[in-house]
Design a protein around this motif. Structure first.
Motif, mmCIF file in Angstrom:
data_model
loop_
_atom_site.group_PDB
_atom_site.id
_atom_site.type_symbol
_atom_site.label_atom_id
_atom_site.label_comp_id
_atom_site.label_asym_id
_atom_site.label_seq_id
_atom_site.Cartn_x
_atom_site.Cartn_y
_atom_site.Cartn_z
ATOM 1 N N ASP A 36 0.833 -1.209 0.000
ATOM 2 C CA ASP A 36 0.000 0.000 0.000
ATOM 3 C C ASP A 36 0.867 1.258 0.000
ATOM 4 N N LEU A 37 1.905 1.269 0.824
ATOM 5 C CA LEU A 37 2.776 2.438 0.910
ATOM 6 C C LEU A 37 3.581 2.627 -0.372
ATOM 7 N N MET A 38 3.922 1.540 -1.042
ATOM 8 C CA MET A 38 4.601 1.653 -2.333
ATOM 9 C C MET A 38 3.678 2.276 -3.370
ATOM 10 N N LYS A 39 2.409 1.896 -3.332
ATOM 11 C CA LYS A 39 1.446 2.482 -4.269
ATOM 12 C C LYS A 39 1.287 3.981 -4.050
ATOM 13 N N LEU A 40 1.385 4.410 -2.787
ATOM 14 C CA LEU A 40 1.252 5.836 -2.459
ATOM 15 C C LEU A 40 2.534 6.610 -2.730
ATOM 16 N N GLY A 41 3.637 5.916 -2.920
ATOM 17 C CA GLY A 41 4.917 6.587 -3.097
ATOM 18 C C GLY A 41 5.615 6.925 -1.797
ATOM 19 N N VAL A 42 5.055 6.464 -0.678
ATOM 20 C CA VAL A 42 5.674 6.709 0.619
ATOM 21 C C VAL A 42 6.898 5.821 0.798
ATOM 22 N N GLU A 43 6.761 4.552 0.424
ATOM 23 C CA GLU A 43 7.895 3.630 0.417
ATOM 24 C C GLU A 43 8.355 3.445 -1.025
ATOM 25 N N TYR A 121 -0.961 12.553 7.351
ATOM 26 C CA TYR A 121 0.134 13.414 6.902
ATOM 27 C C TYR A 121 1.337 12.577 6.468
ATOM 28 N N PHE A 122 1.517 11.422 7.080
ATOM 29 C CA PHE A 122 2.568 10.497 6.667
ATOM 30 C C PHE A 122 2.265 9.901 5.299
ATOM 31 N N GLN A 123 1.006 9.636 5.023
ATOM 32 C CA GLN A 123 0.628 8.972 3.784
ATOM 33 C C GLN A 123 0.423 9.923 2.613
ATOM 34 N N ASP A 124 0.421 11.227 2.856
ATOM 35 C CA ASP A 124 0.169 12.222 1.807
ATOM 36 C C ASP A 124 1.476 12.931 1.472
ATOM 37 N N LEU A 125 2.003 12.698 0.288
ATOM 38 C CA LEU A 125 3.295 13.260 -0.099
ATOM 39 C C LEU A 125 3.282 14.775 -0.219
ATOM 40 N N THR A 126 2.113 15.377 -0.277
ATOM 41 C CA THR A 126 2.043 16.844 -0.394
ATOM 42 C C THR A 126 2.102 17.530 0.967
ATOM 43 N N LYS A 127 2.092 16.751 2.062
ATOM 44 C CA LYS A 127 2.058 17.326 3.412
ATOM 45 C C LYS A 127 3.406 17.148 4.114
ATOM 46 N N GLY A 130 7.846 14.649 9.266
ATOM 47 C CA GLY A 130 9.213 14.300 9.616
ATOM 48 C C GLY A 130 9.463 12.817 9.695
ATOM 49 N N LYS A 131 8.415 12.015 9.814
ATOM 50 C CA LYS A 131 8.583 10.567 9.805
ATOM 51 C C LYS A 131 8.858 10.070 8.388
ATOM 52 N N ARG A 132 8.200 10.666 7.406
ATOM 53 C CA ARG A 132 8.407 10.289 6.011
ATOM 54 C C ARG A 132 9.601 11.016 5.392
ATOM 55 N N GLU A 201 11.590 9.228 12.170
ATOM 56 C CA GLU A 201 11.631 8.288 11.049
ATOM 57 C C GLU A 201 12.030 6.885 11.482
ATOM 58 N N ARG A 202 12.573 6.742 12.692
ATOM 59 C CA ARG A 202 12.962 5.431 13.213
ATOM 60 C C ARG A 202 11.833 4.893 14.099
ATOM 61 N N ASP A 203 11.062 3.980 13.570
ATOM 62 C CA ASP A 203 9.914 3.442 14.297
ATOM 63 C C ASP A 203 10.319 2.481 15.409
ATOM 64 N N THR A 204 11.373 1.691 15.166
ATOM 65 C CA THR A 204 11.740 0.594 16.056
ATOM 66 C C THR A 204 13.233 0.617 16.355
ATOM 67 N N VAL A 205 13.659 -0.344 17.173
ATOM 68 C CA VAL A 205 15.084 -0.486 17.483
ATOM 69 C C VAL A 205 15.771 -1.444 16.520
ATOM 70 N N VAL A 206 15.079 -1.895 15.486
ATOM 71 C CA VAL A 206 15.655 -2.813 14.517
ATOM 72 C C VAL A 206 16.822 -2.141 13.793
ATOM 73 N N ALA A 207 17.971 -2.803 13.776
ATOM 74 C CA ALA A 207 19.157 -2.269 13.118
ATOM 75 C C ALA A 207 19.133 -2.622 11.630
ATOM 76 N N PRO A 208 19.900 -1.902 10.811
ATOM 77 C CA PRO A 208 19.934 -2.209 9.374
ATOM 78 C C PRO A 208 20.294 -3.676 9.118
ATOM 79 N N GLY A 209 19.492 -4.324 8.296
ATOM 80 C CA GLY A 209 19.726 -5.715 7.964
ATOM 81 C C GLY A 209 19.058 -6.698 8.892
ATOM 82 N N GLU A 210 18.622 -6.256 10.075
ATOM 83 C CA GLU A 210 18.007 -7.189 11.015
ATOM 84 C C GLU A 210 16.611 -7.598 10.549
#
Length: 332
Positions: A36-43, A121-127, A130-132, A201-210
């Motif tokens: 879904d987020l890829m379709k919106l352009g968020v991811e 606001y996270f899902q709307d690219l026009t808004k 800071g998380k996106r 923008e960092r939702d979790t404590v997951v490190a890169p690659g984890e």
């Protein structure tokens, strides 16, 4: 559509290596949020690492009586599992209140924890968000924020985490197992998600690659009365305005020996109510004691213009859940 590479991992080690070697990679399991987020352009991932073929799709009883649920166990399967229903009813109830049957048949345990905020606001690219887009501000603070956080927010972000399952896991003292390029580790579910601070923008404590590989439910809370309740704008398939997960263990004299209490819909992560838990430990769970304990927790709330209603709603919902558990049959 932005082109992306696709890797079908055969082992956990192969998956984490592929992800760690590509800064723009994302893991793909059920895809119910990511696509879904890829379709919106968020991811906009440059690589999708498919983990659906990994052996992470079973629920296993542990020698001590706890349970281990693999990261790709479907939400519907976890909710219906006989041992989950018998020993951790809050988990089953949280999953069943979280989405439609069609989504539960696709969404996974790990993906549920990693889903991103539903803030518009996270899902709307026009808004601004800071998380996106780090550093762009928070449009919700002065905009539409009726559904947003009242605890733990910052001037950078007031979003809430949408997972119902995560709230139940936090209350039950579950752990999240991770595997990555540097090995394996386990993180308490209540500490898996971050508060926004200056890095929303960092939702979790997951490190890169984890990679999330499993969730473990402890023997200590197995079989205790537990519950999950959710207040929402409509009767089905809506995200929580406020939710409550609780597990209660009473001593022989009727006082609280153990209380695990977590709120959803109030913060950037499931909010473990440590102050309330401590205030009730050793006390009888009377309406007066419970009310004072909840007030001690919720006095820290900092509601904004349009979401102050969440504080009394959380108080009433938690008080009702605890009262119900206090009157439930004790485990034999």
């Amino acid at each position: 559509m932005k082109p992306f590479a696709y890797v079908r991992a055969r082992t956990v080690e192969e998956a984490t290596a592929a992800h760690a070697g590509r800064p723009g990679a994302r893991y793909l399991a059920g895809g119910t949020n990511l696509v879904d987020l890829m379709k919106l352009g968020v991811e906009t991932p440059d690589t999708l690492v498919d983990i659906t073929r990994l052996p992470l799709d079973t629920v296993e009883e542990q020698p001590d009586g706890g349970l281990r649920a693999g990261a790709t166990v479907r939400n519907s399967d976890l909710a219906a599992h006989p041992l989950v229903r018998a020993r951790y009813p809050a988990v089953s109830r949280a999953l069943l209140s979280g989405a439609s049957a069609q989504l539960r048949n696709t969404a996974t345990t790990g993906g549920n924890l990693l889903q991103r905020t539903r803030c518009p606001y996270f899902q709307d690219l026009t808004k601004p968000c800071g998380k996106r887009a780090p550093g762009s501000g928070c449009g919700a603070r002065d905009g539409v924020h009726r559904d947003h956080a009242v605890l733990g927010h910052s001037d950078r972000c007031i979003a809430t985490h949408p997972s119902d399952l995560a709230v139940a896991l936090a209350a039950l003292d579950a752990d999240v197992e991770l595997a990555g390029p540097d090995g394996e580790r386990s993180v308490p579910a209540a500490e898996f998600h971050r508060l926004p601070g200056d890095r929303p923008e960092r939702d979790t404590v997951v490190a890169p690659g984890e990679l999330v590989t499993a969730v473990t439910l402890p023997a200590a809370t197995a079989g205790l009365p537990s519950a999950y309740r959710k207040a929402r704008d409509r009767a089905s398939y809506a995200f929580a305005l406020v939710s409550v997960a609780a597990v209660l263990d009473l001593a022989a004299d009727g006082t609280v020996r153990r209380l695990g209490l977590a709120f959803g819909g109030l913060a950037h992560r499931p909010w473990r109510a440590r102050r309330a838990e401590e205030a009730l430990r050793g006390a009888p769970p009377t309406a007066a004691h419970v009310s004072r304990a909840l007030a001690a927790e919720l006095d820290a709330a900092e509601p904004l213009r349009d979401n102050a209603y969440k504080v009394p709603l959380a108080h009433r919902l938690a008080a009702d859940v605890i009262a119900g558990l206090a009157g439930a049959p004790r485990p034999s």
